[in-house]
Motif scaffolding. Structure first.
Motif, PDB file in Angstrom:
ATOM      1  N   UNK A 198       0.843  -1.193   0.000  1.00 33.35           N
ATOM      2  CA  UNK A 198       0.000   0.000   0.000  1.00 33.35           C
ATOM      3  C   UNK A 198       0.883   1.249   0.000  1.00 33.35           C
ATOM      4  N   UNK A 199       1.927   1.226   0.816  1.00 31.21           N
ATOM      5  CA  UNK A 199       2.816   2.385   0.926  1.00 31.21           C
ATOM      6  C   UNK A 199       3.527   2.674  -0.392  1.00 31.21           C
ATOM      7  N   UNK A 200       3.937   1.626  -1.099  1.00 33.52           N
ATOM      8  CA  UNK A 200       4.607   1.799  -2.387  1.00 33.52           C
ATOM      9  C   UNK A 200       3.681   2.450  -3.404  1.00 33.52           C
ATOM     10  N   UNK A 201       2.447   1.948  -3.465  1.00 32.78           N
ATOM     11  CA  UNK A 201       1.479   2.536  -4.398  1.00 32.78           C
ATOM     12  C   UNK A 201       1.170   3.969  -3.997  1.00 32.78           C
ATOM     13  N   UNK A 202       1.071   4.232  -2.712  1.00 34.66           N
ATOM     14  CA  UNK A 202       0.846   5.593  -2.217  1.00 34.66           C
ATOM     15  C   UNK A 202       1.966   6.509  -2.694  1.00 34.66           C
ATOM     16  N   UNK A 203       3.223   6.066  -2.530  1.00 38.69           N
ATOM     17  CA  UNK A 203       4.370   6.903  -2.893  1.00 38.69           C
ATOM     18  C   UNK A 203       4.415   7.192  -4.392  1.00 38.69           C
ATOM     19  N   UNK A 204       3.968   6.234  -5.207  1.00 46.30           N
ATOM     20  CA  UNK A 204       3.975   6.445  -6.653  1.00 46.30           C
ATOM     21  C   UNK A 204       2.798   7.309  -7.108  1.00 46.30           C
ATOM     22  N   UNK A 205       1.641   7.095  -6.505  1.00 49.83           N
ATOM     23  CA  UNK A 205       0.449   7.838  -6.919  1.00 49.83           C
ATOM     24  C   UNK A 205       0.381   9.232  -6.316  1.00 49.83           C
ATOM     25  N   UNK A 206       0.990   9.426  -5.150  1.00 48.75           N
ATOM     26  CA  UNK A 206       0.872  10.694  -4.429  1.00 48.75           C
ATOM     27  C   UNK A 206       2.237  11.149  -3.922  1.00 48.75           C
ATOM     28  N   UNK A 207       3.193  11.348  -4.823  1.00 48.99           N
ATOM     29  CA  UNK A 207       4.558  11.679  -4.398  1.00 48.99           C
ATOM     30  C   UNK A 207       4.654  12.966  -3.595  1.00 48.99           C
ATOM     31  N   UNK A 208       3.734  13.880  -3.846  1.00 48.83           N
ATOM     32  CA  UNK A 208       3.764  15.148  -3.125  1.00 48.83           C
ATOM     33  C   UNK A 208       3.407  15.030  -1.658  1.00 48.83           C
ATOM     34  N   UNK A 209       2.852  13.873  -1.259  1.00 49.57           N
ATOM     35  CA  UNK A 209       2.446  13.687   0.134  1.00 49.57           C
ATOM     36  C   UNK A 209       3.474  12.924   0.966  1.00 49.57           C
ATOM     37  N   UNK A 210       4.528  12.434   0.319  1.00 50.78           N
ATOM     38  CA  UNK A 210       5.486  11.583   1.033  1.00 50.78           C
ATOM     39  C   UNK A 210       6.837  12.283   1.149  1.00 50.78           C
ATOM     40  N   UNK A 211       7.251  12.507   2.372  1.00 51.17           N
ATOM     41  CA  UNK A 211       8.564  13.096   2.628  1.00 51.17           C
ATOM     42  C   UNK A 211       9.662  12.030   2.582  1.00 51.17           C
ATOM     43  N   UNK A 212       9.361  10.850   3.131  1.00 48.58           N
ATOM     44  CA  UNK A 212      10.279   9.716   3.091  1.00 48.58           C
ATOM     45  C   UNK A 212       9.485   8.444   3.312  1.00 48.58           C
ATOM     46  N   UNK A 213      10.075   7.347   2.873  1.00 45.75           N
ATOM     47  CA  UNK A 213       9.356   6.070   2.846  1.00 45.75           C
ATOM     48  C   UNK A 213      10.216   4.969   3.453  1.00 45.75           C
ATOM     49  N   UNK A 214       9.578   4.121   4.259  1.00 44.74           N
ATOM     50  CA  UNK A 214      10.214   2.910   4.780  1.00 44.74           C
ATOM     51  C   UNK A 214       9.369   1.719   4.349  1.00 44.74           C
ATOM     52  N   UNK A 215       9.999   0.735   3.700  1.00 45.17           N
ATOM     53  CA  UNK A 215       9.311  -0.504   3.331  1.00 45.17           C
ATOM     54  C   UNK A 215      10.055  -1.666   3.983  1.00 45.17           C
ATOM     55  N   UNK A 216       9.315  -2.509   4.678  1.00 45.34           N
ATOM     56  CA  UNK A 216       9.926  -3.601   5.427  1.00 45.34           C
ATOM     57  C   UNK A 216       9.401  -4.951   4.969  1.00 45.34           C
ATOM     58  N   UNK A 217      10.329  -5.845   4.728  1.00 40.85           N
ATOM     59  CA  UNK A 217      10.035  -7.214   4.349  1.00 40.85           C
ATOM     60  C   UNK A 217       9.005  -7.279   3.219  1.00 40.85           C
ATOM     61  N   UNK A 218       9.375  -6.680   2.126  1.00 44.49           N
ATOM     62  CA  UNK A 218       8.447  -6.641   0.999  1.00 44.49           C
ATOM     63  C   UNK A 218       9.190  -6.655  -0.331  1.00 44.49           C
ATOM     64  N   UNK A 219       8.730  -7.501  -1.214  1.00 43.74           N
ATOM     65  CA  UNK A 219       9.165  -7.488  -2.610  1.00 43.74           C
ATOM     66  C   UNK A 219       7.962  -7.020  -3.424  1.00 43.74           C
ATOM     67  N   UNK A 220       8.103  -6.015  -4.275  1.00 42.88           N
ATOM     68  CA  UNK A 220       6.953  -5.503  -5.031  1.00 42.88           C
ATOM     69  C   UNK A 220       6.181  -6.607  -5.750  1.00 42.88           C
ATOM     70  N   UNK A 221       4.882  -6.422  -5.818  1.00 44.78           N
ATOM     71  CA  UNK A 221       3.992  -7.445  -6.368  1.00 44.78           C
ATOM     72  C   UNK A 221       4.405  -7.868  -7.770  1.00 44.78           C
ATOM     73  N   UNK A 222       4.755  -6.913  -8.609  1.00 50.60           N
ATOM     74  CA  UNK A 222       5.122  -7.242  -9.995  1.00 50.60           C
ATOM     75  C   UNK A 222       6.406  -8.080 -10.035  1.00 50.60           C
ATOM     76  N   UNK A 223       7.309  -7.874  -9.067  1.00 49.64           N
ATOM     77  CA  UNK A 223       8.553  -8.650  -9.033  1.00 49.64           C
ATOM     78  C   UNK A 223       8.259 -10.086  -8.625  1.00 49.64           C
ATOM     79  N   UNK A 224       7.384 -10.268  -7.639  1.00 52.27           N
ATOM     80  CA  UNK A 224       6.988 -11.626  -7.241  1.00 52.27           C
ATOM     81  C   UNK A 224       6.366 -12.354  -8.428  1.00 52.27           C
TER      82      UNK A 224
END
Length: 273
Positions: A103-129
């Motif tokens: 969810x956070x990854x999609x948020x960061x791509x769709x709404x870049x103006x709302x994210x100052x910094x991002x942390x993703x933990x234990x996740x491989x993007x869905x398209x990569x899986x």
């Protein structure tokens, strides 16, 4: 003692439950599977010393509504956008674990103006899986496929939620007894609630929509600073390149703590890791 407040808000057409603590720059914590906002119980008091911390139950989880649709990550990201608007919050630091990281990854791509910094933990993007799937990966991700089957998981898990959850918590934790006692009972109670198992399954069943969304902007790198964390045995570090902005470099950092050996579930010692 940090005061952790429970609230609900109607945002993006659903009733969302969230935890709220502290004051200062906003930090949003998005939990993974098979968890709820309860997963952040040890991190919230530490972060709330410097930040305002918001930890919602994602759509389909915990005390948040579990509608029949809307589990693609673009819609779930919009849930968070709408919640921020309801709370009057602007740019945020966004932390996502497991499903919450999707969810956070999609948020960061769709709404870049709302994210100052991002942390993703234990996740491989869905398209990569989806791209890398083979027999070995399918064995490790067996539950992805099980959860995709319509209705059957709900029937098999009903009245056995404790056995279902015990498998994941024991199998995915460095110490199989890390989540036990009252903490385990809290999760069992949550997943025995009306529609709770169906909601979690719906999150996985949105996989094809998620892959389609990810393919459209696959080459778009997340521009804000990104911290991506895995345990040493949980994912291939080569996949860190997925998170890099153009021209950026990554560095492997070892954390010498047993509780950090697998970044799946958050334990009491995690805030300092």
């Amino acid at each position: 003692m940090v005061d952790i407040r429970r609230h609900t808000a109607h945002a993006n057409g659903i009733r969302q439950h969230y935890l709220d603590a502290g004051s200062g720059p906003p930090v949003i914590l998005l939990h993974g599977f098979p968890e709820t906002s309860f997963a952040w119980r040890f991190q919230i008091p530490v972060l709330a010393q410097k930040y305002r911390v918001i930890a919602p139950d994602l759509r389909g989880y915990g005390e948040t509504d579990k509608p029949a649709s809307g589990y693609d990550k673009r819609t779930m990201a919009m849930d968070i956008v709408a919640l921020l608007k309801e709370l009057g919050l602007g740019k945020i630091a966004l932390v996502g674990h497991d499903r919450g990281a999707r969810v956070a990854t999609r948020f960061a791509k769709d709404h870049p103006g709302l994210v100052d910094r991002l942390v993703v933990m234990d996740n491989v993007p869905t398209r990569v899986v989806a791209r890398e799937i083979n027999a070995r990966i399918a064995k490790a991700y067996w539950f992805f496929f099980f959860h995709l089957v319509p209705d059957l998981p709900e029937m098999l898990i009903r009245d056995r939620e404790d056995l279902w959850l015990r498998h994941f918590f024991s199998d995915w934790c460095y110490d199989p007894h890390t989540i036990s006692g009252d903490a385990f009972d809290t999760y069992v109670k949550a997943y025995r609630g009306p529609g709770a198992v169906r909601g979690a399954m719906a999150d996985y069943r949105a996989n094809s929509e998620d892959v389609a969304q990810d393919q459209v902007d696959a080459e778009t790198k997340i521009a804000c600073p990104v911290l991506s964390l895995w345990g040493p045995i949980s994912r291939r570090l080569a996949e860190c390149s997925t998170w890099l902005p153009s021209g950026a470099r990554w560095q492997r950092i070892s954390v010498q703590k047993q509780s950090s050996s697998v970044v799946i579930f958050h334990t009491k010692s995690s805030p300092s890791a």
